[in-house]
Design an enzyme around this catalytic site. Structure first.
Site, PDB file in Angstrom:
ATOM      1  N   PHE A   1       7.656  -3.942  -1.317  1.00  0.00           N
ATOM      2  CA  PHE A   1       8.518  -4.782  -2.160  1.00  0.00           C
ATOM      3  C   PHE A   1       9.563  -3.954  -2.902  1.00  0.00           C
ATOM      4  O   PHE A   1      10.729  -4.330  -2.941  1.00  0.00           O
ATOM      5  CB  PHE A   1       7.673  -5.599  -3.126  1.00  0.00           C
ATOM      6  CG  PHE A   1       6.597  -6.394  -2.426  1.00  0.00           C
ATOM      7  CD1 PHE A   1       6.884  -7.045  -1.224  1.00  0.00           C
ATOM      8  CD2 PHE A   1       5.311  -6.456  -2.919  1.00  0.00           C
ATOM      9  CE1 PHE A   1       5.901  -7.755  -0.550  1.00  0.00           C
ATOM     10  CE2 PHE A   1       4.321  -7.171  -2.239  1.00  0.00           C
ATOM     11  CZ  PHE A   1       4.615  -7.821  -1.066  1.00  0.00           C
TER      12      PHE A   1
ATOM     13  N   GLU B   1      12.010  -7.841  -7.940  1.00  0.00           N
ATOM     14  CA  GLU B   1      12.151  -6.396  -7.753  1.00  0.00           C
ATOM     15  C   GLU B   1      13.592  -5.927  -7.829  1.00  0.00           C
ATOM     16  O   GLU B   1      13.863  -4.818  -8.297  1.00  0.00           O
ATOM     17  CB  GLU B   1      11.526  -5.980  -6.411  1.00  0.00           C
ATOM     18  CG  GLU B   1      10.012  -6.199  -6.323  1.00  0.00           C
ATOM     19  CD  GLU B   1       9.611  -7.653  -6.060  1.00  0.00           C
ATOM     20  OE1 GLU B   1      10.496  -8.505  -5.822  1.00  0.00           O
ATOM     21  OE2 GLU B   1       8.399  -7.946  -6.092  1.00  0.00           O
TER      22      GLU B   1
ATOM     23  N   ARG C   1      -2.448   6.070  -5.606  1.00  0.00           N
ATOM     24  CA  ARG C   1      -1.813   5.139  -6.566  1.00  0.00           C
ATOM     25  C   ARG C   1      -2.458   5.286  -7.950  1.00  0.00           C
ATOM     26  O   ARG C   1      -1.796   5.193  -8.978  1.00  0.00           O
ATOM     27  CB  ARG C   1      -1.890   3.689  -6.080  1.00  0.00           C
ATOM     28  CG  ARG C   1      -3.293   3.179  -5.920  1.00  0.00           C
ATOM     29  CD  ARG C   1      -3.338   1.722  -5.478  1.00  0.00           C
ATOM     30  NE  ARG C   1      -4.672   1.392  -5.003  1.00  0.00           N
ATOM     31  CZ  ARG C   1      -5.347   0.307  -5.357  1.00  0.00           C
ATOM     32  NH1 ARG C   1      -4.835  -0.569  -6.187  1.00  0.00           N
ATOM     33  NH2 ARG C   1      -6.547   0.084  -4.865  1.00  0.00           N
TER      34      ARG C   1
ATOM     35  N   GLN D   1       2.449  -7.092   3.604  1.00  0.00           N
ATOM     36  CA  GLN D   1       2.249  -6.198   2.456  1.00  0.00           C
ATOM     37  C   GLN D   1       2.240  -4.717   2.856  1.00  0.00           C
ATOM     38  O   GLN D   1       2.159  -3.849   2.009  1.00  0.00           O
ATOM     39  CB  GLN D   1       0.913  -6.494   1.750  1.00  0.00           C
ATOM     40  CG  GLN D   1       0.528  -7.956   1.695  1.00  0.00           C
ATOM     41  CD  GLN D   1       1.413  -8.770   0.784  1.00  0.00           C
ATOM     42  OE1 GLN D   1       1.482  -8.491  -0.407  1.00  0.00           O
ATOM     43  NE2 GLN D   1       2.103  -9.757   1.315  1.00  0.00           N
TER      44      GLN D   1
ATOM     45  N   HIS E   1       0.405   1.180  -2.058  1.00  0.00           N
ATOM     46  CA  HIS E   1      -0.013   0.379  -0.906  1.00  0.00           C
ATOM     47  C   HIS E   1       0.873   0.640   0.310  1.00  0.00           C
ATOM     48  O   HIS E   1       1.300  -0.270   1.008  1.00  0.00           O
ATOM     49  CB  HIS E   1      -0.025  -1.119  -1.265  1.00  0.00           C
ATOM     50  CG  HIS E   1      -1.000  -1.455  -2.351  1.00  0.00           C
ATOM     51  ND1 HIS E   1      -0.822  -1.056  -3.656  1.00  0.00           N
ATOM     52  CD2 HIS E   1      -2.170  -2.128  -2.327  1.00  0.00           C
ATOM     53  CE1 HIS E   1      -1.833  -1.476  -4.389  1.00  0.00           C
ATOM     54  NE2 HIS E   1      -2.676  -2.119  -3.607  1.00  0.00           N
TER      55      HIS E   1
ATOM     56  N   ARG F   1      -3.355   2.855  -1.086  1.00  0.00           N
ATOM     57  CA  ARG F   1      -4.348   2.021  -1.749  1.00  0.00           C
ATOM     58  C   ARG F   1      -5.746   2.628  -1.671  1.00  0.00           C
ATOM     59  O   ARG F   1      -6.513   2.548  -2.632  1.00  0.00           O
ATOM     60  CB  ARG F   1      -4.372   0.639  -1.082  1.00  0.00           C
ATOM     61  CG  ARG F   1      -5.522  -0.230  -1.542  1.00  0.00           C
ATOM     62  CD  ARG F   1      -5.443  -1.645  -0.990  1.00  0.00           C
ATOM     63  NE  ARG F   1      -6.633  -2.390  -1.389  1.00  0.00           N
ATOM     64  CZ  ARG F   1      -7.708  -2.556  -0.613  1.00  0.00           C
ATOM     65  NH1 ARG F   1      -7.742  -2.049   0.596  1.00  0.00           N
ATOM     66  NH2 ARG F   1      -8.750  -3.236  -1.059  1.00  0.00           N
TER      67      ARG F   1
ATOM     68  N   ASP G   1      -4.862  -7.441   3.749  1.00  0.00           N
ATOM     69  CA  ASP G   1      -3.682  -8.213   3.351  1.00  0.00           C
ATOM     70  C   ASP G   1      -2.666  -8.370   4.481  1.00  0.00           C
ATOM     71  O   ASP G   1      -1.857  -9.298   4.474  1.00  0.00           O
ATOM     72  CB  ASP G   1      -2.992  -7.573   2.137  1.00  0.00           C
ATOM     73  CG  ASP G   1      -3.636  -8.025   0.833  1.00  0.00           C
ATOM     74  OD1 ASP G   1      -4.379  -9.029   0.846  1.00  0.00           O
ATOM     75  OD2 ASP G   1      -3.405  -7.373  -0.200  1.00  0.00           O
TER      76      ASP G   1
ATOM     77  N   SER H   1      -2.485  -3.279  -9.834  1.00  0.00           N
ATOM     78  CA  SER H   1      -2.623  -2.668  -8.508  1.00  0.00           C
ATOM     79  C   SER H   1      -1.893  -1.332  -8.408  1.00  0.00           C
ATOM     80  O   SER H   1      -2.316  -0.444  -7.681  1.00  0.00           O
ATOM     81  CB  SER H   1      -2.072  -3.609  -7.436  1.00  0.00           C
ATOM     82  OG  SER H   1      -2.759  -4.837  -7.466  1.00  0.00           O
TER      83      SER H   1
END
Lengths: 274, 321
Positions: free
Chosen positions: B89, B64, B16, B127, B115, B173, B123, B43
């Site tokens: 998302f 989104e 990322r 997620q 992620h 991540r 999380d 993030s």
């Protein structure tokens, strides 16, 4: 050459012709959405022949204004008006919904590249218009974007995500037009999921709101001028219309949201639209 | 004789973060590159682009669906939008827009999910994106990328920016082991054979590429020669390298940090069936995980070199003599 303006009298004549084309197209197809096409005629004619800067001979002109039919099921009115403007052949309108036709059931840029966007899944048009408006802003282009929504359509959550974005970012080169004909597929909007007070809703999201008779060409013309002169805010025009406008047995009749007229009904409708 | 290539897997940056850096580089190259993010820019590392090019960065808030369709509008008007959020998302909440506003008209939008997979750790499953390869690959016209390290991410994000058409890229991540030297060339749709081998082929993507290299070392010590291929592009698949591996090694293991259903493995199985049928095993997820450290999760849910090696032994046992 940029589209020449037409007088309101000329547009009044054209409105009848467009309504006849809508009835013929849907009649020939045997399916389609007459009610919400007929309610939007004056709005589209005002946009294409009074308000928007566009050039049917050069549909990809970078600085053109853009129209997105977010309520894509009303494609017949868009096709008929674009045919009047010279974007596409009027004599092929009756291929609507038939195999290989550029006049797809819902607007489809793959078959009709002069369209600004493929639509049909409700709720997306404002966001698309916002993206185009942001691009114009970045490029220092005068281009403005117009998206037309149904009033039932604004039940979609994405509409309000877009409304919030536009208000916050002060996107003043975007106009949302709500074709408020008060009917959706299953019946009257108030009986499905009331969306009033529409004006307050848009206003509270930071939009300049104009409430207007959506069949009054002069009032629409003035509303779009007011929108263009509004700085620092997006404008929402709530066009109060009659679903099925111009055909007595279709007016305010939920049945004709998404039902094609029978051959006999086509005949009667065309007589009324002489 | 097992391959002799020795990989020294040093930890690099997370894919990322490499994405965020690649975006800045693209932004410098082309002023039409614009970025939309949905309140996760720190993030997703699109904050780097935001800092550099504030006018070309659009904060969409936690919305989104609108973000993806605004991106489509920007693309219709000639921009090269990258829309980013956590994979779970941007893909799940943006799917309808990725379908109707992007894939169907074929607009030039790039969606990047960060992620991805269970390695986000604490999380938990809400997620964790474990379905997005299936969803992205179901969209006609989309190129689907899944780079393993910072070098491939930088190169492939750049390639995505130069490609005209929709692209989805999944990134992770965790800091990822560096697989490639800086001069490695990448082409979307062309898988990369990292290690040659003759008994079995391990086809991997994302974090599982490094685990597969480690698995190959274990197998080599047992006298098993394993070929390792990095599928940094999940769609379109490199059919030639699959057919060749099936024909030459006769056994395939596919390893991915994603649901087996609809993942890289079943997509490769289709190509194997169409070109050169052979035995296959699949290392992947079968359901939702839970909260824990990434290391604990990769261990519990079978995403380690050990699990890849076990699948290789299993497929070899099934391989016709």
């Amino acid at each position: 050459m940029q589209q020449q303006q037409k007088s309101l009298d000329e547009l009044t004549v054209m409105a009848k012709r467009v309504r006849r084309a809508i009835i013929e197209m849907i009649g020939a197809a045997g399916s389609g959405h007459p009610g919400g096409s007929l309610s939007a005629v004056e709005v589209l004619l005002t946009l294409y022949f009074r308000t928007m800067r566009h050039d049917p001979a050069n549909p990809k002109w970078k600085d053109r204004d853009r129209f997105i039919l977010s309520k894509g099921h009303a494609s017949p009115v868009l096709y008929a008006v674009m045919a009047e403007a010279g974007y596409c052949p009027a004599d092929k309108l009756n291929t609507f919904r038939k195999l290989g036709s550029m006049y797809q059931g819902h607007p489809d840029v793959r078959f009709f590249p002069a369209l600004e966007a493929s639509t049909g899944s409700l709720g997306e048009g404002v966001s698309l218009a916002l993206g185009m408006a942001l691009a114009a802003r970045l490029d220092g282009s005068p281009a403005r974007s117009y998206a037309m929504l149904g009033d039932g359509e604004i039940q979609e959550g994405q509409v309000w995500e877009g409304a919030m974005f536009a208000g916050y970012h002060k996107i003043d080169n975007v106009v949302a037009i709500v074709d408020s004909n008060r009917i959706q597929l299953d019946g009257f909007v108030k009986d499905i999921m009331e969306i009033e007070p529409i004006v307050d809703k848009w206003r509270s999201f930071g939009w300049h709101v104009i409430d207007v008779d959506g069949h009054n060409l002069a009032a629409l013309d003035a509303a779009f001028q007011e929108a263009a002169a509004t700085n620092g805010k997006p404008t929402a025009i709530i066009a109060r219309t009659i679903k099925g406008k111009g055909v007595s047995f279709m007016e305010n009749n939920p049945k004709f949201h998404g039902t094609a007229p029978t051959p006999d009904e086509v005949k009667r409708a065309l007589q009324e639209l002489q | 004789m097992a391959a002799t290539t020795k990989f020294e897997l040093k930890l690099g940056m997370a894919t990322r973060e490499a994405f965020g850096k690649a975006l800045v580089a693209l932004g410098k190259e082309n002023r039409d590159v614009v970025v939309c993010d949905a309140d996760l820019s720190k993030s997703t590392f699109t904050s780097l682009f935001h800092n550099e090019f504030p006018d070309r960065f659009f904060s969409c808030g936690i919305a989104e669906a609108n973000m993806v369709a605004i991106g489509a509008g920007l693309a219709y008007a000639g921009k090269i939008p990258f829309v980013a959020s956590f994979s779970s998302f941007v893909m799940n909440k943006g799917f309808e827009q990725l379908r109707c506003a992007v894939a169907y008209p074929g607009v030039n939008l790039k969606a990047v999910g960060t992620h991805s997979g269970i390695s986000i750790g604490e999380d938990g499953p809400s997620q964790m994106s474990i379905e997005e390869t299936a969803l992205a690959c179901s969209l006609p016209g989309f190129i689907v990328l899944s780079p393993a390290d910072e070098v491939s991410t930088m190169a492939l994000i750049r390639a995505a920016g130069h490609h005209v058409g929709p692209v989805f890229a999944r990134t992770g991540r965790m800091k990822a082991p560096i697989i490639y030297s800086a001069d490695q060339k990448f082409e979307m749709g062309k898988a990369i054979q990292l290690i040659d081998g003759s008994d079995v082929t391990i086809m991997a993507t994302g974090l599982l590429v490094a685990e597969s290299i480690r698995a190959q070392e274990t197998l080599a010590a047992e006298g098993i020669s394993a070929r390792v291929i990095d599928f940094h592009t999940i769609k379109p698949l490199d059919r030639d390298i699959i057919r060749k591996a099936a024909a030459e090694t006769g056994a395939i293991v596919v390893a991915e940090e994603h649901l087996v259903d609809g993942g890289l493995g079943v997509r490769i199985a289709q190509v194997v069936a169409e070109t050169h049928p052979c035995v296959m095993e699949f290392v992947g997820l079968t359901g939702y995980a839970e909260s824990a450290t990434p290391e604990q999760l990769l261990d519990k849910y079978g995403m380690l070199a050990r699990d890849v090696a076990a699948a290789a032994r299993k497929v070899l046992a099934r391989k016709p003599k």
